[in-house]
Scaffold this motif. Sequence first.
Motif, PDB file in Angstrom:
ATOM      1  N   LEU A 119      -0.114  23.237  19.311  1.00  0.00           N
ATOM      2  CA  LEU A 119      -0.796  24.112  18.405  1.00  0.00           C
ATOM      3  C   LEU A 119      -2.130  23.496  18.181  1.00  0.00           C
ATOM      4  CD1 LEU A 119       2.336  24.834  15.786  1.00  0.00           C
ATOM      5  CD2 LEU A 119       1.682  26.089  17.677  1.00  0.00           C
ATOM      6  N   GLY A 120      -3.110  24.585  17.804  1.00  0.00           N
ATOM      7  CA  GLY A 120      -4.415  24.344  17.172  1.00  0.00           C
ATOM      8  C   GLY A 120      -5.353  23.738  18.081  1.00  0.00           C
ATOM      9  N   VAL A 129      -3.518  19.890  16.469  1.00  0.00           N
ATOM     10  CA  VAL A 129      -3.114  19.592  14.972  1.00  0.00           C
ATOM     11  C   VAL A 129      -1.777  18.585  15.286  1.00  0.00           C
ATOM     12  CG1 VAL A 129      -4.198  21.583  14.177  1.00  0.00           C
ATOM     13  CG2 VAL A 129      -1.712  21.811  14.605  1.00  0.00           C
ATOM     14  N   ARG A 130      -1.885  18.120  13.899  1.00  0.00           N
ATOM     15  CA  ARG A 130      -0.856  17.196  13.940  1.00  0.00           C
ATOM     16  C   ARG A 130      -0.221  17.719  12.607  1.00  0.00           C
ATOM     17  NH1 ARG A 130      -2.042  16.532  18.220  1.00  0.00           N
ATOM     18  NH2 ARG A 130      -2.540  14.677  19.192  1.00  0.00           N
ATOM     19  N   ASN A 131       1.204  17.258  12.192  1.00  0.00           N
ATOM     20  CA  ASN A 131       1.965  17.281  11.038  1.00  0.00           C
ATOM     21  C   ASN A 131       1.903  18.662  10.385  1.00  0.00           C
ATOM     22  OD1 ASN A 131       2.849  14.702  10.813  1.00  0.00           O
ATOM     23  ND2 ASN A 131       0.789  13.965  10.514  1.00  0.00           N
ATOM     24  N   VAL A 132       2.485  19.595  11.097  1.00  0.00           N
ATOM     25  CA  VAL A 132       2.336  21.008  10.648  1.00  0.00           C
ATOM     26  C   VAL A 132       3.707  21.176   9.868  1.00  0.00           C
ATOM     27  CG1 VAL A 132       0.860  21.560  12.479  1.00  0.00           C
ATOM     28  CG2 VAL A 132       3.531  21.819  12.600  1.00  0.00           C
ATOM     29  N   SER A 133       3.412  22.373   8.826  1.00  0.00           N
ATOM     30  CA  SER A 133       4.654  22.903   8.088  1.00  0.00           C
ATOM     31  C   SER A 133       4.714  24.420   8.169  1.00  0.00           C
ATOM     32  CB  SER A 133       4.710  22.334   6.846  1.00  0.00           C
ATOM     33  OG  SER A 133       3.550  22.582   5.925  1.00  0.00           O
ATOM     34  N   ALA A 156       7.239  18.728  14.314  1.00  0.00           N
ATOM     35  CA  ALA A 156       6.050  18.697  13.256  1.00  0.00           C
ATOM     36  C   ALA A 156       5.028  17.822  13.555  1.00  0.00           C
ATOM     37  CB  ALA A 156       6.728  19.048  11.737  1.00  0.00           C
ATOM     38  N   GLU A 157       5.435  16.545  13.862  1.00  0.00           N
ATOM     39  CA  GLU A 157       4.535  15.580  13.895  1.00  0.00           C
ATOM     40  C   GLU A 157       3.433  15.529  14.588  1.00  0.00           C
ATOM     41  OE1 GLU A 157       4.485  10.326  13.860  1.00  0.00           O
ATOM     42  OE2 GLU A 157       6.402  11.494  14.283  1.00  0.00           O
ATOM     43  N   MET A 158       3.993  15.946  15.843  1.00  0.00           N
ATOM     44  CA  MET A 158       2.799  16.238  17.114  1.00  0.00           C
ATOM     45  C   MET A 158       2.347  17.626  17.271  1.00  0.00           C
ATOM     46  SD  MET A 158       2.406  13.280  18.340  1.00  0.00           S
ATOM     47  CE  MET A 158       1.316  14.048  19.675  1.00  0.00           C
ATOM     48  N   GLY A 159       2.801  18.533  16.237  1.00  0.00           N
ATOM     49  CA  GLY A 159       2.175  20.038  15.895  1.00  0.00           C
ATOM     50  C   GLY A 159       2.699  20.567  17.356  1.00  0.00           C
ATOM     51  N   TYR A 179       1.399  28.597  10.795  1.00  0.00           N
ATOM     52  CA  TYR A 179       1.665  27.294  10.254  1.00  0.00           C
ATOM     53  C   TYR A 179       0.530  26.858   9.527  1.00  0.00           C
ATOM     54  CZ  TYR A 179      -1.852  25.927  13.986  1.00  0.00           C
ATOM     55  OH  TYR A 179      -2.953  25.720  14.756  1.00  0.00           O
ATOM     56  N   THR A 180       0.986  25.558   8.826  1.00  0.00           N
ATOM     57  CA  THR A 180       0.013  24.940   7.752  1.00  0.00           C
ATOM     58  C   THR A 180      -0.281  23.645   8.224  1.00  0.00           C
ATOM     59  OG1 THR A 180       0.511  26.391   6.059  1.00  0.00           O
ATOM     60  CG2 THR A 180      -0.682  24.288   5.543  1.00  0.00           C
ATOM     61  N   PRO A 181      -1.225  23.143   8.680  1.00  0.00           N
ATOM     62  CA  PRO A 181      -1.484  21.609   9.333  1.00  0.00           C
ATOM     63  C   PRO A 181      -1.874  20.898   7.697  1.00  0.00           C
ATOM     64  CG  PRO A 181      -3.522  22.854   9.504  1.00  0.00           C
ATOM     65  CD  PRO A 181      -2.500  23.891   8.922  1.00  0.00           C
TER      66      PRO A 181
END
Length: 262
Positions: A119-120, A129-133, A156-159, A179-181
């Motif tokens: 992602l991203g 990106v990293r750490n997504v929620s 999530a940690e690696m996005g 998603y939200t990084p």
Amino acid sequence: MALDLPVPDHIVIGSGKLFFNRLLDDGTYEGFIYLAETPGFTLNVTAENLTVDGSDGPIAERIRDIPIRIVRTSTFNCRDFSPENAALFLVGSTGSVAQSNTPVTDEAHTVNQGRFYQLGTSSTNPGGVRNVSAVTVTGAGGTPTYVAGDDYVVHAEMGMLQIVSGGGIANDTAILVDYTPATETRTRVTSHQQRPARGELKFVADNTDGPNQDVLIPHAVLAANGDLALKSREGPIEMPFTLNVQTRTGYAQVYIDGRAAV
């Protein structure tokens, strides 16, 4: 009668630390940094000679052997896989990636089952990106809404998004991801096409046995010299370097300084 020879008092079991003072493009030096744990540090000196053989007899005999060139190099391995050392090895630069928590909506991907998608990603942030929620996945028109765990898995940690084999997202499907990084900053090393690092190299001796003698090379060029084993069970990651000794105006190429008695 046996010769009464002096007992050698400069037998050395060598150890010590390597420091590097990088020469910047504006001609100034940024200051010495401690490079890393280095299992060894070797200085190699090679003499090149021009030979002249006789040519008037039935067998040529060597009549002159003339030294014409001295080449000084060094080799060592760095065990500290820091961003700065990685940049020296790759011939690159260090920087940082600032990531904000701005929500992302309708990021488009065309996916296949069993595959992973970052992602991203963009040309300015190829690592993504990293750490997504707050991740949701829908079809290209906003429907259907796919089910986490059944249709996709979020790392999530690696996005990264993994499309589940046998799930509801078929091969070659266009999806939209929200998603939200997390807000964070991480380091990045980027390779470039500029020349390798130049500067002063200093070896500060801390010998196991024998008198300490420190080495200064006023102008050295660092270059990678081998493999970077990013995965191995044989030992820690080490970065092999070759150091080419060159001439700095007004200086000798190598200095070895003893320590004053205290």
